[in-house]
Design an enzyme around this catalytic site. Structure first.
Site, short mmCIF file in Angstrom:
data_model
loop_
_atom_site.label_atom_id
_atom_site.label_comp_id
_atom_site.label_asym_id
_atom_site.label_seq_id
_atom_site.Cartn_x
_atom_site.Cartn_y
_atom_site.Cartn_z
N LYS A 173 0.84 -1.20 0.00
CA LYS A 173 0.00 0.00 0.00
C LYS A 173 0.88 1.24 0.00
O LYS A 173 1.50 1.56 1.02
CB LYS A 173 -0.91 0.03 1.23
CG LYS A 173 -1.99 1.09 1.06
CD LYS A 173 -2.65 1.48 2.37
CE LYS A 173 -2.08 2.74 2.93
NZ LYS A 173 -2.22 3.92 2.06
N GLY A 204 -5.46 3.54 -1.23
CA GLY A 204 -6.55 4.02 -0.39
C GLY A 204 -6.04 4.51 0.96
O GLY A 204 -4.82 4.63 1.18
N GLY A 210 -4.76 0.29 4.97
CA GLY A 210 -3.61 -0.01 5.84
C GLY A 210 -4.03 -0.89 7.01
O GLY A 210 -3.38 -1.90 7.31
N GLU A 248 9.78 1.55 10.60
CA GLU A 248 10.69 2.70 10.43
C GLU A 248 9.87 3.95 10.64
O GLU A 248 9.01 4.28 9.83
CB GLU A 248 11.30 2.70 9.02
CG GLU A 248 12.17 1.51 8.71
CD GLU A 248 13.35 1.40 9.63
OE1 GLU A 248 13.82 2.44 10.16
OE2 GLU A 248 13.83 0.28 9.85
N CYS A 282 13.00 11.56 6.76
CA CYS A 282 13.10 11.22 8.19
C CYS A 282 14.53 11.38 8.71
O CYS A 282 14.75 11.44 9.91
CB CYS A 282 12.59 9.80 8.43
SG CYS A 282 13.35 8.60 7.34
N GLU A 384 8.44 15.97 15.93
CA GLU A 384 8.84 15.91 14.52
C GLU A 384 7.99 16.87 13.69
O GLU A 384 6.76 16.77 13.68
CB GLU A 384 8.67 14.48 13.99
CG GLU A 384 9.21 14.33 12.59
CD GLU A 384 9.03 12.93 12.02
OE1 GLU A 384 7.99 12.32 12.26
OE2 GLU A 384 9.94 12.48 11.31
O1 TXE Z 1 1.92 9.43 7.92
P1 TXE Z 1 1.27 8.06 8.14
P2 TXE Z 1 1.18 10.84 7.78
C1 TXE Z 1 5.73 11.53 9.99
C2 TXE Z 1 5.73 13.02 9.83
C3 TXE Z 1 4.32 13.31 9.47
C4 TXE Z 1 3.60 12.31 10.33
C5 TXE Z 1 2.23 11.92 9.86
O2 TXE Z 1 6.02 13.65 11.04
O3 TXE Z 1 3.94 14.60 9.75
O4 TXE Z 1 4.42 11.17 10.28
O5 TXE Z 1 2.24 11.75 8.47
C6 TXE Z 1 -0.55 4.48 6.17
N1 TXE Z 1 -2.83 1.43 9.61
N2 TXE Z 1 6.18 10.81 8.83
O6 TXE Z 1 -0.08 10.90 8.59
O7 TXE Z 1 -0.17 8.22 8.41
C7 TXE Z 1 -0.75 5.66 5.24
O8 TXE Z 1 -1.85 5.47 4.41
C8 TXE Z 1 -2.00 1.12 8.60
C9 TXE Z 1 7.50 10.30 8.90
O9 TXE Z 1 1.00 11.12 6.38
O10 TXE Z 1 2.10 7.33 9.10
C10 TXE Z 1 0.58 5.66 4.52
O11 TXE Z 1 0.59 4.68 3.49
N3 TXE Z 1 -1.48 2.04 7.77
C11 TXE Z 1 7.81 9.40 7.83
C12 TXE Z 1 1.57 5.28 5.61
O12 TXE Z 1 0.78 4.62 6.62
C13 TXE Z 1 -1.80 3.33 7.97
C14 TXE Z 1 7.15 9.48 6.55
C15 TXE Z 1 2.30 6.46 6.27
O13 TXE Z 1 1.36 7.43 6.69
C16 TXE Z 1 -2.65 3.72 9.02
C17 TXE Z 1 5.79 9.98 6.63
C18 TXE Z 1 -3.17 2.70 9.86
N4 TXE Z 1 -3.99 2.97 10.89
C19 TXE Z 1 5.38 10.65 7.76
N5 TXE Z 1 -2.78 5.06 9.00
C20 TXE Z 1 9.17 8.79 7.81
N6 TXE Z 1 9.67 8.39 8.94
O14 TXE Z 1 9.77 8.64 6.76
C21 TXE Z 1 -2.04 5.50 7.98
N7 TXE Z 1 -1.44 4.46 7.34
#
Ligand code: TXE
Length: 480
Positions: A173, A204, A210, A248, A282, A384
């Site tokens: 995904k 989605g 997810g 990660e 990150c 962050e």
């Molecule tokens: O990330 P999400 P978001 C950090 C960064 C950012 C914060 C939130 O600080 O502001 O996280 O970002 C999927 N079960 N990073 O909300 O939600 C989602 O669809 C399973 C750091 O955009 O963590 C996407 O494919 N999956 C970071 C993926 O998780 C779920 C990179 C990441 O989205 C889910 C991105 C659930 N309940 C954000 N909810 C890094 N470390 O590289 C969401 N997803």
């Protein structure tokens, strides 16, 4: 309007719900694609296809699997320009960066794991002249890979490739914010001869697709990159099901600058570490600790260096910072800049949204922002932000900077600048993070373990670690 479809069993399919989410081009601030609003029914179809494909795929020789992965790499390389443009339109980053980093790195991921898998050894232990043990590594079965929006194809391939290389079938995904290049990869996989059902890409929302992947009983392992809160939610569901997990998560990385650093080099690398990809990596160094004796000098030079980093239309070659990936994230970053002011910070540069002219007039752009005067333990220095915002914090002693650097709940990466080798190693040993760069940043050797400590994650990716993660190990003891 470009309609994206799910890739299930080697075919492009509409989501069962027939519903679509809006996909944005962040540089324009407008909708340009339709993203499947999939749910557990699409995941179910994908799991069925993956289960059926597993028998054949897991029985391929390692060489056969590696050959197909190398053909996918070649197919991607041949469409480099098309993928780079798609990545930029979907994510907002400068086009030259997609060309120089994102898509080439996706190609490298495929090549690297295709080759590494051929070189993964099992163990052998001779107990005595009559008893010996050998270990077998088998694929896990059907596994889930969930990736984020900051480095879309780069991180998508970083996850799916080791899983595929070791003979697993994958339900993947990509982020709903940046689904385009992962969707296009399906075409490349089919053309390269990847058997149907081996890789399934479902688009989605995280809370629908997810969580359906996380909760599915037949998906035995989850590899996730994203926010720490999401990582905790995934663990909450997957841990009681005894799934293997590689997480990660976020970072709040310190960049420690000692007075005996190579000054010019440090200024340049610190600016890159702070603002590459709009600070949406990150590994970005967002807390810059500078030894008091060179603090003022560094501040002046750093501001000058960062001023060269122009914010502009990502399609323009001179663009150093493109658009922020989503409106929601754009607003989050701006809210942290406001918080910094409330916490007593002084904005030295930037601190605001940038309004561009022409086609990008409605895009989500933020000026590279430098803030000073904040205590190390305030929210802006602990949470962050994941955008083009850094703080400067002076320090006097090694002990003091170690205390401040280690004070956050995160522990992903750290950068140290000093020409004193003993000091560099001493500080590297005491820093609470999974990755340390000395006098450099983002130098990546794909053989090295990658990951964080504390709330930055669990497990390591990269090298043989990722290949091993996607296997079950079995010890066989023989007595003759
Ligand atoms: O990330 P999400 P978001 C950090 C960064 C950012 C914060 C939130 O600080 O502001 O996280 O970002 C999927 N079960 N990073 O909300 O939600 C989602 O669809 C399973 C750091 O955009 O963590 C996407 O494919 N999956 C970071 C993926 O998780 C779920 C990179 C990441 O989205 C889910 C991105 C659930 N309940 C954000 N909810 C890094 N470390 O590289 C969401 N997803």
């Amino acid at each position: 309007m470009q309609r994206i479809l799910n890739y299930i069993n080697g075919e492009y399919l509409e989501p069962v719900s027939r519903g679509y989410l809006e996909g944005y081009n962040p540089a324009l601030g407008s909708v340009y694609s339709e993203v499947p609003d999939s749910d557990e029914r699409d995941v179910e179809l994908a799991v069925k296809a993956a289960e059926e494909a597993f028998e054949q795929w897991s029985n391929f020789t390692q060489e056969q699997r590696s050959d197909i992965l190398l053909r996918i790499a070649q197919g991607l390389e041949a469409r480099m320009e098309e993928f780079a443009l798609a990545e930029t339109n979907d994510q907002g980053k400068p086009l030259w960066l997609s060309r120089a980093m994102d898509i080439p790195r996706a190609v490298s991921n495929l090549k690297f794991y295709a080759n590494a898998a051929l070189n993964l050894n099992g163990e052998f232990h001779k107990t005595d002249n009559h008893i010996f043990n050998y270990t077998l590594r088998s694929p896990i079965g059907v596994v889930g890979c969930i990736s984020p929006w900051n480095l879309p194809l780069y991180l998508f391939t970083w996850k799916i490739t080791p899983a595929l290389a070791m003979g697993n079938c994958v339900i993947a995904k990509p982020s709903e914010i940046t689904p385009m290049t992962a969707s296009m990869l399906g075409e490349v996989c089919s053309a390269a001869g990847l058997p149907k059902g081996v890789l399934n890409i479902i688009h989605g929302l995280g809370t629908k697709v997810g969580s359906a992947i996380t909760a599915h009983a037949k998906i035995k392992a989850i590899s996730f990159t994203g926010g720490t809160k999401t990582g905790a939610e995934i663990s909450r569901i997957a841990a009681p099901m005894f799934k293997k997990m590689s997480l990660e998560l976020g970072g709040k990385n310190p960049n420690i600058i000692f007075s005996d650093c190579d000054f010019e080099k440090t200024v340049k690398i610190s600016a890159a570490a702070a603002f590459t990809n709009q600070g949406e990596i990150c590994l970005c160094g967002s807390r810059i600790f500078v030894q008091e004796t060179i603090y003022e000098k560094f501040k002046i030079s750093f501001i000058e260096e960062v001023k060269k980093r122009t914010v502009s239309d990502p399609l323009i070659q001179s663009s150093k910072l493109g658009a922020i990936a989503s409106k929601q994230h754009f607003e989050k970053i701006l809210s942290y800049i406001e918080l910094a002011k409330q916490e007593g910070g002084k904005i030295l540069l930037g601190g605001e949204a940038v309004k561009l002219e022409g086609r990008c007039v409605d895009g989500w752009f933020i000026a590279p922002t430098i803030i000073e005067g904040l205590p190390y333990d305030c929210r802006v220095n602990q949470e962050e932000i994941f955008g083009p915002v850094v703080t400067l914090v002076p320090f006097t002693t090694e002990a003091e900077v170690l205390m401040m650097a280690n004070s956050t709940p995160y522990g992903l990466a750290c950068t140290i600048f000093t020409e004193n080798l003993s000091k560099a190693h001493r500080v590297a040993a005491k820093i609470e993070s999974g990755i340390v760069w000395i006098n450099c940043w983002l130098e990546r050797d794909l053989r090295t373990p990658f990951g964080g400590v504390k709330q930055s994650g669990v497990g390591r990716e990269g090298g043989f670690e990722a290949l091993k993660f996607f296997t079950e190990e079995k010890n066989v003891c023989v007595k003759i």
